[in-house]
Design an enzyme around this catalytic site. Structure first.
Site, PDB file in Angstrom:
ATOM      1  N   TYR A 183     -29.839  32.995   2.824  1.00  0.00           N
ATOM      2  CA  TYR A 183     -29.674  32.839   1.374  1.00  0.00           C
ATOM      3  C   TYR A 183     -28.522  33.658   0.801  1.00  0.00           C
ATOM      4  O   TYR A 183     -28.380  33.765  -0.415  1.00  0.00           O
ATOM      5  CB  TYR A 183     -30.987  33.184   0.663  1.00  0.00           C
ATOM      6  CG  TYR A 183     -32.076  32.181   0.966  1.00  0.00           C
ATOM      7  CD1 TYR A 183     -32.141  30.964   0.295  1.00  0.00           C
ATOM      8  CD2 TYR A 183     -33.024  32.439   1.951  1.00  0.00           C
ATOM      9  CE1 TYR A 183     -33.125  30.036   0.576  1.00  0.00           C
ATOM     10  CE2 TYR A 183     -34.016  31.512   2.249  1.00  0.00           C
ATOM     11  CZ  TYR A 183     -34.065  30.317   1.562  1.00  0.00           C
ATOM     12  OH  TYR A 183     -35.046  29.386   1.862  1.00  0.00           O
ATOM     13  N   PHE A 215     -37.850  34.348  11.217  1.00  0.00           N
ATOM     14  CA  PHE A 215     -38.752  33.199  11.193  1.00  0.00           C
ATOM     15  C   PHE A 215     -39.370  32.994  12.564  1.00  0.00           C
ATOM     16  O   PHE A 215     -38.680  33.060  13.592  1.00  0.00           O
ATOM     17  CB  PHE A 215     -38.001  31.913  10.819  1.00  0.00           C
ATOM     18  CG  PHE A 215     -37.578  31.837   9.380  1.00  0.00           C
ATOM     19  CD1 PHE A 215     -38.461  31.384   8.413  1.00  0.00           C
ATOM     20  CD2 PHE A 215     -36.302  32.213   9.001  1.00  0.00           C
ATOM     21  CE1 PHE A 215     -38.061  31.305   7.085  1.00  0.00           C
ATOM     22  CE2 PHE A 215     -35.904  32.136   7.679  1.00  0.00           C
ATOM     23  CZ  PHE A 215     -36.784  31.683   6.714  1.00  0.00           C
ATOM     24  N   PHE A 224     -42.868  36.322   3.285  1.00  0.00           N
ATOM     25  CA  PHE A 224     -42.510  35.685   2.019  1.00  0.00           C
ATOM     26  C   PHE A 224     -42.876  34.209   1.975  1.00  0.00           C
ATOM     27  O   PHE A 224     -42.890  33.597   0.911  1.00  0.00           O
ATOM     28  CB  PHE A 224     -41.023  35.878   1.696  1.00  0.00           C
ATOM     29  CG  PHE A 224     -40.091  35.320   2.745  1.00  0.00           C
ATOM     30  CD1 PHE A 224     -39.768  33.967   2.774  1.00  0.00           C
ATOM     31  CD2 PHE A 224     -39.527  36.155   3.703  1.00  0.00           C
ATOM     32  CE1 PHE A 224     -38.902  33.457   3.736  1.00  0.00           C
ATOM     33  CE2 PHE A 224     -38.666  35.649   4.666  1.00  0.00           C
ATOM     34  CZ  PHE A 224     -38.354  34.292   4.683  1.00  0.00           C
ATOM     35  N   ASP A 225     -43.183  33.616   3.133  1.00  0.00           N
ATOM     36  CA  ASP A 225     -43.538  32.194   3.141  1.00  0.00           C
ATOM     37  C   ASP A 225     -44.208  31.843   4.462  1.00  0.00           C
ATOM     38  O   ASP A 225     -43.912  32.447   5.508  1.00  0.00           O
ATOM     39  CB  ASP A 225     -42.291  31.324   2.946  1.00  0.00           C
ATOM     40  CG  ASP A 225     -42.618  29.886   2.566  1.00  0.00           C
ATOM     41  OD1 ASP A 225     -43.800  29.600   2.302  1.00  0.00           O
ATOM     42  OD2 ASP A 225     -41.698  29.051   2.531  1.00  0.00           O
ATOM     43  N   TYR A 235     -43.970  27.284  10.371  1.00  0.00           N
ATOM     44  CA  TYR A 235     -43.136  28.488  10.377  1.00  0.00           C
ATOM     45  C   TYR A 235     -43.813  29.599   9.576  1.00  0.00           C
ATOM     46  O   TYR A 235     -44.649  29.346   8.698  1.00  0.00           O
ATOM     47  CB  TYR A 235     -41.755  28.203   9.771  1.00  0.00           C
ATOM     48  CG  TYR A 235     -41.798  27.908   8.290  1.00  0.00           C
ATOM     49  CD1 TYR A 235     -41.662  28.931   7.340  1.00  0.00           C
ATOM     50  CD2 TYR A 235     -41.993  26.605   7.823  1.00  0.00           C
ATOM     51  CE1 TYR A 235     -41.714  28.666   5.980  1.00  0.00           C
ATOM     52  CE2 TYR A 235     -42.047  26.341   6.467  1.00  0.00           C
ATOM     53  CZ  TYR A 235     -41.908  27.363   5.544  1.00  0.00           C
ATOM     54  OH  TYR A 235     -41.978  27.099   4.200  1.00  0.00           O
ATOM     55  N   ILE A 257     -31.860  26.063   5.234  1.00  0.00           N
ATOM     56  CA  ILE A 257     -30.796  27.046   5.455  1.00  0.00           C
ATOM     57  C   ILE A 257     -30.069  26.740   6.761  1.00  0.00           C
ATOM     58  O   ILE A 257     -30.615  26.116   7.667  1.00  0.00           O
ATOM     59  CB  ILE A 257     -31.366  28.489   5.457  1.00  0.00           C
ATOM     60  CG1 ILE A 257     -32.409  28.674   6.576  1.00  0.00           C
ATOM     61  CG2 ILE A 257     -31.927  28.864   4.103  1.00  0.00           C
ATOM     62  CD1 ILE A 257     -32.865  30.110   6.750  1.00  0.00           C
TER      63      ILE A 257
END
Length: 446
Positions: free
Chosen positions: A108, A125, A62-63, A52, A82
């Site tokens: 979140y 995502f 962010f990731d 992902y 999540i």
């Protein structure tokens, strides 16, 4: 398909995709970027493996599992990720790549995840699904019982040993249905209803109302013997679709007072004895183990209650030892004999059965000691006398075998040493001849 404009810190992005939330509130929008293969989808409890990349609406990453070079895995529908992921990945096929746009309440929330994800952030995502497989519910995680959840159950409570359950079971082997029944029974009694041990193990992992598909390897099915009644061949892998309609848990040890424990222990002792008489040693052992679990750590007993508890524990360990001997499992038989001897140091059955366990383990010396101890305490025990003779016979055979083994070993050592000596002598002889030849050449030259 829907499209809408979303504003985030002054940046505008068009969000496209299908609303895949159960409530159809637009909380998770999915857009397929690359179609997957096959028709099967992951189920609740499946372990899924994905890559992902996560970004904010302004494009800030962010990731990324891809940047780490390692696929990410989690158990679907268990709240390990999540909410948007549990919903979104459940709609994916193997090989599929999709975009999930997740509103804060499915990500979140108002808190965010500082420092990278701000409060009330809508996240984007890109997810690729590589593989998924069912949940291993065995204690040793040996892959022997794999669950695929068809319908999630309610609550968190699960049946325990001795619980009363109402179920529907459908057993299949290689696509053929061999068992299709509604049943009501106590967990521990399944074998008497032609159920393999894996079904009862599966039930203890289920919630009320759950319907799941379980794959049982032979160890948890009908083993290497198969089952003629259902035309199941030896070493067969089975599938069981099980629905747990209702259940009532058996009282745990801490839920019972001493009187209840003693009363229930007497009941299950008789139940175990009946199973033993019927040749159902595994089921008998289950009942005897319940007695041990209830009474083993019961403290502060006095008088009649103490005597009753001791007698029940002693009987449970002795009977467990006998069950394990019948099941050709000498190690737990030995352990239960030791437990019985802690309660009664000169118990005839405990000493004899421990001797039998040691004999099966080929510990003939120690086995003989136990049988001789039985004869010292109970001279009329003819079986113990026979076992002493049998142990001596095996010890003699073992001794003769060891003598032959060592004789052969020493013979080989002697032959090896003689060979080495011969080789060394030859080397010395060859070296001497070379010296002589050199000497002769020197004399000629002079």
């Amino acid at each position: 398909m829907t499209a809408e404009d979303v504003t985030n810190d002054g940046n505008s992005i068009q969000i496209e995709g299908e609303d895949i939330t159960p409530k159809k509130d637009g909380g998770v929008m999915k857009l397929v970027k690359k179609e997957g293969t096959g028709t099967e989808l992951p189920m609740t409890g499946d372990k899924v493996f994905v890559h992902y990349v996560g970004t904010l609406l302004d494009g800030t990453q962010f990731d990324s599992s891809r940047d780490r070079g390692e696929r990410f895995s989690f158990e679907l529908g268990k709240g390990q990720v999540i909410k948007a992921w549990d919903i979104g990945v459940a709609t994916m096929h193997i090989g599929e790549i999709c975009q999930l746009i997740c509103k804060p309440e499915y990500a979140y929330g108002v808190a965010g995840s500082p420092p990278k994800i701000p409060p009330n952030a809508t996240l984007v995502f890109q997810v690729e699904l590589f593989e998924f497989h069912g949940e291993d519910i065995t204690d040793d995680e040996d892959g022997g019982i794999i669950r695929r959840t068809l319908t999630k159950g309610e609550g968190y409570s699960k049946p325990n040993e001795g619980a009363s359950v109402e179920v529907h079971v459908e057993g299949t082997h290689e696509g053929n249905v061999f068992d299709d029944r509604d049943l009501k029974f106590e967990i521990g009694d399944g074998e008497s209803l032609d159920l393999p041990p894996g079904v009862e193990k599966a039930l203890q992992a289920m919630e009320q109302g759950e319907e799941s598909l379980f794959t049982l390897k032979p160890k948890y099915g009908f083993g290497n013997a198969g089952y003629d009644k259902f035309n199941i061949p030896p070493g067969a892998t089975l599938q069981y679709k099980i629905k747990l309609t209702a259940f009532e848990k058996a009282k745990e040890s801490w839920e019972m007072n001493t009187g209840e424990k003693l009363e229930q222990s007497a009941i299950v002792k008789e139940k175990g004895t009946q199973y033993f008489k019927d040749g159902k040693y595994k089921q008998a052992a289950v009942q005897y183990k319940r007695i041990v679990s209830w009474l083993e750590h019961e403290s502060g007993l006095q008088g009649e209650e103490e005597e009753k508890a001791k007698a029940l524990r002693l009987a449970a360990h002795l009977n467990l030892a006998m069950c394990y001997l019948k099941l050709h499992e000498p190690s737990p038989a030995f352990e239960n004999c030791d437990k019985a001897l802690e309660l009664d140091t000169s118990n005839e059955k405990a000493l004899f059965r421990r001797g039998e366990a040691l004999f099966v383990m080929k510990e003939f010396d120690r086995a003989r000691e136990d049988f001789q101890r039985v004869l010292q305490l109970y001279p009329a025990n003819k079986a113990a006398k026979s076992q002493v003779v049998l142990c001596q016979k095996h010890l003699k055979e073992q001794h003769e075998k060891d003598k032959r083994l060592y004789a052969n070993m020493f013979q080989k050592f002697a032959e090896r040493d003689a060979k080495k000596e011969a080789e060394q002598a030859k080397k010395e002889s060859d070296s001497g001849m070379e010296i002589e030849e050199n000497g002769a050449q020197e004399q000629t030259a002079a």
